[in-house]
Write an enzyme that holds these catalytic residues in place. Structure first.
Site: not given
Ligand SMILES: Nc1ncnc2c1ncn2[C@@H]1O[C@H](COP(=O)(O)OP(=O)(O)O)[C@@H](O)[C@H]1O
Ligand SMILES: O=P(O)(O)OC[C@H]1O[C@@H](O)[C@H](O)[C@@H](O)[C@@H]1O
Length: 484
Positions: A182, A217
């Protein structure tokens, strides 16, 4: 396979003058470049399942890292006590305190604070990033009231750390950062033990806390999902980035050298954002975005699907239309050339604009690019472009999910007896309605109604926070003491 039917703004756009004719022609070209017909999606799903197998066979065996999480048993629901969780995602960072009350009471109380990650910390040093996290945690711990002390008297506080980046786990509570993805590029943290970095920062911030679980996550979301529904077998995140985790048979992991866990299961973090196959529809917009990204050649599937990139792909499409079809007149509006100025929430707002004159589109063009006085036809062209980019992302996400279901052998009528629940989370999934609907419809089309009857896609809102606290509880240092 059944024809995939998905919503398309499509032919509402008609041309009234020469330049609009060129715009319409180019939109058709873009639609063809982005097209992912059903037979292609089936090949993508099959390639995903094959890459999952390869990634389990050996390290480096596939672009899918298929990381072993050392989570071999998911929460039972009996967990008790006050636990903390840290959730470092691609955009947001959260600190949570969760009071677990065991089987009956379940989550007695949950408090959290969320903040955006200052962009400079995404490109700074490891110490700056982890000091920021530890200081936010210190502030939050100070707000713990009497209740916490009663629930976990005279105990060192324990923490589940949800870390949304690829980590080579060395245990359930330790692991080395493999790479950033990211918008992060904190170079001196690569290769470091993330728990070690956080523990040092907590000491510097005067926080007396033990990290008893380090999880991705997707694993937190899987744990949080399973807590509410025993049929949850996988978790998918569609947020700033994208990824998936699922419950694998420990005996189906050739590269696993450890003792087979009692449960016979092992949760795997696929890191599917790095997936790639010839069947993916790479366009010139994808290639240029990738070449100019922080991680060229990496995360190619993620760059076609996730929240960090969809808006940027639309911006690049607008630049192409402005340059080659004079979408906004003879010049390209300067601000249109600024990377990432068009975020996916902006794209989603334009895509969902139902006003007769597309006023939301008009306002976004003014606010973001200082472009005004656009015709309704130009605004429709922009909505059409949003649809082309979003639909491809949704179709490819669906193919990924079907790939996991295939890997688990649950894509056949024979497996119709077993319920397969996929826990979904992430800001893109949660807020981009057209994307979500198209994705869910496509999973159903690809599996066929009979198999899809046994598959459920559930929104596990904020699963990763609760999930990390649950995993901290189920790996608590005090648990061993009680067992003895
Ligand atoms: N209204 C929206 N429409 C489309 N995408 C959205 C919207 N709001 C947020 N998003 C996407 O969700 C991402 C945030 O995802 P989230 O799961 O909340 O955080 P993180 O990625 O940090 O875990 C943003 O980067 C953005 O791309
Ligand atoms: O929750 P986020 O920030 O969107 O992250 C989703 C995924 O983003 C990917 O880039 C990471 O490699 C994964 O580890 C992560 O799970």
């Amino acid at each position: 396979a059944a024809l995939v039917v998905h919503s398309r703004m499509g032919s509402s756009f008609s041309s009234s003058s020469g330049h609009l004719e060129k715009v319409k022609e180019m939109l058709k070209e873009l639609e063809d470049m982005f097209a992912t017909p059903t037979h292609n999606l089936v090949l993508v799903a099959e390639a995903m399942a094959a890459e999952m197998h390869a990634g389990l066979a050996s390290d480096g065996g596939s672009k899918l890292k298929m990381l072993i999480s050392y989570v071999d048993n998911l929460p039972t629901g009996n967990e008790e006590g006050v636990f903390y969780a840290l959730d470092l995602g691609g955009t947001n960072f959260r600190v949570l305190r969760v009071h677990l009350g065991g089987r009956e009471a379940r989550v007695v109380r949950q408090e959290f604070e969320e903040c955006s990650i200052p962009p400079h910390l995404m490109l700074g040093s490891s110490q700056e990033l982890f000091d920021f996290i530890a200081k936010a945690l210190a502030k939050f711990v100070a707000t713990e009231g009497e209740e916490g002390l009663h629930a976990s008297p005279s105990r060192q506080r324990e923490l589940g750390f949800t870390f949304s980046f690829p980590v080579g786990q060395t245990s359930v509570a330790s692991g080395n950062l493999i790479k950033w993805t990211k918008g992060f590029s904190v170079e001196d943290a690569v290769g470091q033990d993330i728990v070690g970095e956080l523990t040092k920062a907590m000491k510097r911030a005067g926080v007396d806390m033990r990290v008893s679980a380090l999880v991705n996550d997707t694993i937190g979301t899987l744990a949080g999902g399973r807590y509410h529904d025993k049929d949850v077998i996988a978790a998918v995140i569609l947020g700033t980035g994208t990824n998936a985790a699922y419950v694998e048979k420990a005996s189906a992991i050739p590269k696993w050298q450890g003792l087979l866990p009692k449960s016979g299961d092992m949760v795997i973090n696929t890191e599917w954002g790095n997936f790639s196959t010839l069947h993916l529809p790479f366009t010139e917009l994808d290639l240029a975005l990738d070449a100019e990204s922080l991680n060229p050649g990496e995360q190619l599937y993620e760059k076609m699907i996730s929240g960090m990139y969809l808006g940027e792909l639309v911006r690049r499409g607008l630049c192409k239309l402005a340059k080659e079809a004079s979408l906004f007149g003879d010049t390209v509006p300067p601000k249109l050339r600024t990377p990432f100025i068009l975020r996916t929430p902006d794209m989603s707002a334009m895509h969902h604009d139902t006003s007769p004159n597309l006023d939301v589109v008009d306002k976004k063009l003014k606010d973001l690019f200082e472009i005004s006085n656009t015709s309704i036809e130009v605004r429709k062209a922009i909505v059409e472009l949003c649809d082309i980019v979003a639909v491809r992302g949704a179709l490819l996400s669906a193919a990924g999910i079907v790939g996991i279901i295939k890997k688990l052998g649950r894509d056949t009528a024979e497996s119709a007896g077993e319920k397969s629940v996929i826990a979904l989370d992430g800001g893109l999934y949660e807020h981009y309605t057209k994307f979500r609907i198209c994705m869910e419809n496509t999973v159903k089309e690809l599996l066929g109604p009979r198999v899809f009857d046994q598959v459920r896609i559930e929104h596990s809102n904020d699963g990763s926070g609760i999930g990390a606290a649950l995993l901290a509880a189920s790996h608590s240092q005090y648990l061993e003491v009680e067992e003895i």
